[in-house]
Design a protein around this motif. Structure first.
Motif, PDB file in Angstrom:
ATOM      1  N   GLY A 127       4.520 -26.842  23.718  1.00 55.89           N
ATOM      2  CA  GLY A 127       4.775 -27.994  24.570  1.00 55.89           C
ATOM      3  C   GLY A 127       4.921 -29.278  23.778  1.00 55.89           C
ATOM      4  O   GLY A 127       5.761 -30.132  24.103  1.00 55.89           O
ATOM      5  N   GLU A 128       4.125 -29.428  22.726  1.00 59.19           N
ATOM      6  CA  GLU A 128       4.236 -30.619  21.877  1.00 59.19           C
ATOM      7  C   GLU A 128       5.608 -30.694  21.223  1.00 59.19           C
ATOM      8  O   GLU A 128       6.210 -31.777  21.136  1.00 59.19           O
ATOM      9  CB  GLU A 128       3.140 -30.615  20.824  1.00 59.19           C
ATOM     10  N   PHE A 129       6.107 -29.558  20.751  1.00 61.19           N
ATOM     11  CA  PHE A 129       7.455 -29.539  20.160  1.00 61.19           C
ATOM     12  C   PHE A 129       8.504 -29.920  21.201  1.00 61.19           C
ATOM     13  O   PHE A 129       9.428 -30.684  20.928  1.00 61.19           O
ATOM     14  CB  PHE A 129       7.786 -28.159  19.596  1.00 61.19           C
ATOM     15  N   CYS A 130       8.354 -29.364  22.415  1.00 59.02           N
ATOM     16  CA  CYS A 130       9.308 -29.665  23.479  1.00 59.02           C
ATOM     17  C   CYS A 130       9.280 -31.154  23.822  1.00 59.02           C
ATOM     18  O   CYS A 130      10.332 -31.780  24.002  1.00 59.02           O
ATOM     19  CB  CYS A 130       9.000 -28.842  24.723  1.00 59.02           C
ATOM     20  N   GLY A 131       8.085 -31.723  23.925  1.00 57.56           N
ATOM     21  CA  GLY A 131       7.968 -33.135  24.261  1.00 57.56           C
ATOM     22  C   GLY A 131       8.631 -34.026  23.236  1.00 57.56           C
ATOM     23  O   GLY A 131       9.368 -34.968  23.576  1.00 57.56           O
ATOM     24  N   ALA A 132       8.400 -33.735  21.952  1.00 53.53           N
ATOM     25  CA  ALA A 132       9.004 -34.538  20.885  1.00 53.53           C
ATOM     26  C   ALA A 132      10.513 -34.371  20.866  1.00 53.53           C
ATOM     27  O   ALA A 132      11.263 -35.342  20.647  1.00 53.53           O
ATOM     28  CB  ALA A 132       8.405 -34.133  19.540  1.00 53.53           C
ATOM     29  N   LEU A 178       9.917 -30.420  32.704  1.00 55.42           N
ATOM     30  CA  LEU A 178       9.287 -29.742  31.571  1.00 55.42           C
ATOM     31  C   LEU A 178       7.801 -29.530  31.827  1.00 55.42           C
ATOM     32  O   LEU A 178       7.277 -28.422  31.640  1.00 55.42           O
ATOM     33  CB  LEU A 178       9.499 -30.570  30.298  1.00 55.42           C
ATOM     34  N   ALA A 179       7.095 -30.578  32.244  1.00 56.46           N
ATOM     35  CA  ALA A 179       5.652 -30.477  32.462  1.00 56.46           C
ATOM     36  C   ALA A 179       5.333 -29.420  33.513  1.00 56.46           C
ATOM     37  O   ALA A 179       4.400 -28.612  33.349  1.00 56.46           O
ATOM     38  CB  ALA A 179       5.100 -31.838  32.887  1.00 56.46           C
ATOM     39  N   THR A 180       6.103 -29.382  34.587  1.00 55.96           N
ATOM     40  CA  THR A 180       5.850 -28.405  35.645  1.00 55.96           C
ATOM     41  C   THR A 180       6.076 -26.988  35.151  1.00 55.96           C
ATOM     42  O   THR A 180       5.322 -26.068  35.513  1.00 55.96           O
ATOM     43  CB  THR A 180       6.742 -28.696  36.862  1.00 55.96           C
ATOM     44  N   SER A 181       7.090 -26.783  34.326  1.00 57.43           N
ATOM     45  CA  SER A 181       7.350 -25.431  33.809  1.00 57.43           C
ATOM     46  C   SER A 181       6.173 -24.923  32.990  1.00 57.43           C
ATOM     47  O   SER A 181       5.848 -23.729  33.023  1.00 57.43           O
ATOM     48  CB  SER A 181       8.634 -25.416  32.972  1.00 57.43           C
ATOM     49  N   LEU A 182       5.503 -25.810  32.273  1.00 56.52           N
ATOM     50  CA  LEU A 182       4.343 -25.408  31.476  1.00 56.52           C
ATOM     51  C   LEU A 182       3.170 -25.017  32.363  1.00 56.52           C
ATOM     52  O   LEU A 182       2.449 -24.052  32.068  1.00 56.52           O
ATOM     53  CB  LEU A 182       3.960 -26.544  30.532  1.00 56.52           C
ATOM     54  N   VAL A 183       2.969 -25.734  33.454  1.00 53.72           N
ATOM     55  CA  VAL A 183       1.905 -25.372  34.389  1.00 53.72           C
ATOM     56  C   VAL A 183       2.190 -24.014  35.017  1.00 53.72           C
ATOM     57  O   VAL A 183       1.301 -23.158  35.117  1.00 53.72           O
ATOM     58  CB  VAL A 183       1.754 -26.450  35.480  1.00 53.72           C
ATOM     59  N   ILE A 184       3.439 -23.790  35.438  1.00 49.89           N
ATOM     60  CA  ILE A 184       3.790 -22.514  36.069  1.00 49.89           C
ATOM     61  C   ILE A 184       3.609 -21.361  35.081  1.00 49.89           C
ATOM     62  O   ILE A 184       3.087 -20.295  35.437  1.00 49.89           O
ATOM     63  CB  ILE A 184       5.228 -22.571  36.608  1.00 49.89           C
ATOM     64  N   ALA A 185       4.015 -21.571  33.826  1.00 55.81           N
ATOM     65  CA  ALA A 185       3.810 -20.540  32.801  1.00 55.81           C
ATOM     66  C   ALA A 185       2.331 -20.318  32.561  1.00 55.81           C
ATOM     67  O   ALA A 185       1.877 -19.171  32.384  1.00 55.81           O
ATOM     68  CB  ALA A 185       4.511 -20.951  31.510  1.00 55.81           C
TER      69      ALA A 185
END
Length: 490
Positions: free
Chosen positions: A418-423, A153-160
């Motif tokens: 991202g916060e929603f995804c993390g939770a 998940l974290a990597t997908s946010l960086v790539i986006a």
């Protein structure tokens, strides 16, 4: 009780404790287990990523997957993956699974999504017709180290973020907020009872209210409101209007080759009749795995047409059928999707599935991780399609689904998403994993958060190298890529 019976009972209890230690320990013991895991895998160690010396060729990994897929559809998959590093990443779960297996692990496991990139978090409908925010895709689901999902998940946010031109600081803030949301949510779930965790869900009405007091720009609040309103329209009726037509007085699925091909156009008469019979039998047998009330509801519909559909990015080339059924009359549709299920890309590294079929693996994982699942979600094994045994899972084609568009998000918008995804990911892991041990491992500090911000940037670099390798493979003719006119919108 005889001595023999007592021995058998004691052995059974010990086996159960070994298989699920959290069930037999106090919260204090579970927390101690989590803190002790920091010795073997310090939280800061998760920042590390270095490709292995004998790392497999990424194109070869993709070719290995393609070998079992529909040959004429494989070039579409490569075409989609060459478009950008982000599109490549969506189809590269198998490549990343091998890389994640070599990274540090706390030794605490949970049911994993297996492909937790940001576009697999979206709006979905509950059976009670509430709009929820949840994980959507479970093709790769399997028990494994909980860290793997968080890292993907974290990597997908960086790539986006890179695709949007965000600065290093903006991308770091997004990942830190996402992982902090996961960590703090897990700590909150650790303090709740089992039923409270099980019933937890992200109702979009409450989420929308919370965002009104957040830092989102007005245009993003409006965009979110429109997305929520649009999701309510994405159901079988909407698919019925968009994907079907009336031919000679009969409702049929409309052809859009090669992405959507009715079964009548796919094969000559005799072969078509055999395949159609197998698919009808699949649907009839699959109904036996549904709850009795849902099986009764399914029985009120009749099949009127079937088509092969190309879906997603990573799934392109797997066998996927959409089935149009009608109920009360010609304007009462139900669209089901029967999608091929193969072995999870995590299996070589996390262990095989406990279920007899891969379809049941997908369904079981989805039901365990989602707050509420599709009422028609089920599975079946087929022995005749293409002359081989194949596993499928079945679900509704559209059921109030809404997907994020990261290309349109500002840094604050992607951070909030991202916060929603993390939770959401924390809640999904808390339902199956030892939430108390995971929370204790993560702790109150941001050590793990900062480690993942570093990891995500490093792996985004690797993803760009892998994307270039595929582009080069297409350029040299090693693999063939194709981009149908409609593929860009998929």
């Amino acid at each position: 009780m005889t001595q023999e019976a007592a021995t058998i009972e004691a052995t059974t209890v010990e086996a159960a404790r070994a298989a699920d230690p959290a069930r037999w320990q106090t919260p204090e013991q579970r927390a101690a287990r989590g803190k002790a895991a920091r010795e073997a895998a310090p939280r800061s160690s998760h920042a590390w990523f270095e490709p292995a010396a004998h790392r497999p060729d990424p194109v070869q990994v993709l070719e290995g997957q393609s070998a079992t897929r529909v040959p004429e559809l494989v070039p579409i998959r490569y075409g989609r993956m060459t478009e950008s590093p982000f599109r490549f990443y969506r189809g590269a779960a198998a490549i990343m699974a091998g890389d994640l297996a070599a990274t540090p692990s706390s030794g605490i496991r949970a049911q994993l999504c297996g492909d937790a990139h940001l576009l697999n978090f979206r709006l979905l409908a509950s059976p009670e017709r509430h709009l929820l925010f949840d994980i959507n895709d479970f093709d790769e689901t399997l028990p494994g180290p909980w860290e793997w999902d968080v890292k993907r998940l974290a990597t997908s946010l960086v790539i986006a973020g890179r695709a949007n031109g965000f600065t290093d600081a903006e991308r770091a803030a997004i990942v830190l907020a996402t992982v902090r949301s996961y960590r703090e949510s897990m700590r909150r779930f650790a303090g709740l009872g089992n039923l409270a965790v099980w019933y937890a869900q992200a109702d979009m009405a409450k989420v929308q209210d919370a965002l009104e007091f957040g830092q989102l720009e007005e245009r993003e609040r409006r965009r979110m409101s429109k997305a929520i309103a649009k999701a309510h329209t994405r159901d079988s009726l909407q698919a019925f209007d968009k994907l079907t037509e009336v031919v000679d007085g009969r409702r049929r699925i409309q052809a859009d080759p090669p992405l959507l091909v009715p079964i009548a156009d796919l094969l000559p008469g005799a072969e078509r009749d055999v395949l159609e019979g197998e698919l009808r039998e699949l649907l009839e047998r699959y109904g036996r795995c549904l709850q009795s009330d849902r099986r009764a509801l399914l029985g009120q519909f009749r099949i009127v047409d079937i088509a092969r559909k190309v879906v997603g990015v990573g799934s392109v080339g797997t066998r996927c059928w959409i089935i149009l059924l009608l109920g009360r009359d010609g304007e009462d549709p139900l669209f089901l999707q029967a999608k091929e299920a193969d072995q999870s890309v995590l299996a070589p590294y996390a262990g095989g599935s406990e279920y007899a079929t891969q379809g049941e693996r997908v369904v079981a994982g989805q039901r365990l991780m989602q707050a509420a699942s599709d009422i028609f979600l089920g599975w079946e094994r087929v022995h005749g399609i293409d002359g081989r045994q194949r596993d499928f899972y079945v679900r509704q084609l559209r059921d109030w689904k809404g997907i994020a568009v990261p290309e349109l998000m500002s840094p604050t918008g992607l951070l909030a998403f991202g916060e929603f995804c993390g939770a959401t990911l924390a809640r999904a892991h808390a339902r199956s994993g030892d939430r108390i041990a995971i929370a204790a491992y993560l702790g109150r500090s941001d050590t793990f958060d900062r480690a993942l911000a570093t990891f995500a940037e490093s792996y985004a670099d690797q993803n760009e190298r892998d994307h270039r390798a595929l582009v080069d493979a297409v350029r040299t003719g090693r693999v063939r890529a194709e981009q149908p006119a409609a593929a860009a919108a998929a």
